[in-house]
Design an enzyme around this catalytic site. Sequence first.
Site, mmCIF file in Angstrom:
data_model
loop_
_atom_site.group_PDB
_atom_site.id
_atom_site.type_symbol
_atom_site.label_atom_id
_atom_site.label_comp_id
_atom_site.label_asym_id
_atom_site.label_seq_id
_atom_site.Cartn_x
_atom_site.Cartn_y
_atom_site.Cartn_z
ATOM 1 N N GLU A 43 19.919 9.868 23.725
ATOM 2 C CA GLU A 43 20.504 10.711 24.780
ATOM 3 C C GLU A 43 19.338 11.183 25.627
ATOM 4 O O GLU A 43 18.271 11.524 25.108
ATOM 5 C CB GLU A 43 21.231 11.917 24.192
ATOM 6 C CG GLU A 43 21.752 12.883 25.235
ATOM 7 C CD GLU A 43 22.405 14.129 24.653
ATOM 8 O OE1 GLU A 43 22.289 15.198 25.278
ATOM 9 O OE2 GLU A 43 23.028 14.040 23.569
ATOM 10 N N GLU A 48 19.308 20.397 32.401
ATOM 11 C CA GLU A 48 20.264 21.339 31.824
ATOM 12 C C GLU A 48 19.826 22.731 32.255
ATOM 13 O O GLU A 48 18.629 23.038 32.255
ATOM 14 C CB GLU A 48 20.279 21.265 30.302
ATOM 15 C CG GLU A 48 20.801 19.948 29.769
ATOM 16 C CD GLU A 48 20.889 19.963 28.254
ATOM 17 O OE1 GLU A 48 22.014 20.072 27.738
ATOM 18 O OE2 GLU A 48 19.827 19.858 27.612
#
Length: 198
Positions: A43, A48
Amino acid sequence: MGFHWRYGRFEMRVRNPVGDYLWPALWMMPADSVYGTWASSGEIDILECRGQFPLETDHAIHFGGMWPNNAFEFSGSQFTGKNYQQEFFVIAFEWDENEMRWYVDDQLLYVRSLVRNFWSGIGENPYTDIRQPFDQSFNLIMHVSVGGNFFYDHGHGDFDQFRDPQRGVDKDWRLIMFEFTNKWYSLQQKKKKYRTRP
């Protein structure tokens, strides 16, 4: 069928929504889980952010083995002096066979070498060579979540919709996202009409 990439430079001009416990993210998941389920096939977290911390960005990669034998590396909170909820900014991610690089407005914030073994050392080793799992194609994902372990795991507590009123919420972000999604979907439908297959 979707769009997926292995290697390249990805740039996105964005402005984060306003609101406590909002979790805007740009990330990549494997097109095919060649090395097994999460996170053994990898991933990539391009960006974020946490709603109550408008001056911070975070960047990470996940790998190592199938959960719970996985591992991750992250940048920690990065500060560039910009309020990402008030100003648009350009997040860029460069990925080649040897390295990944994360930028905000052309300022290099984080670098990870891929010339190594990514096994966590716990459980079965899903990899047979260096660079795995980041030698495969990944899909790009953009979303906004509310709450989640991104807050709790980092000492910010859990979101409670009844306890935590949304102070200063950007009232139009839901409408903007809805309109964008509809526009994107209609463009994809038009492209399908003109797409030919060999």
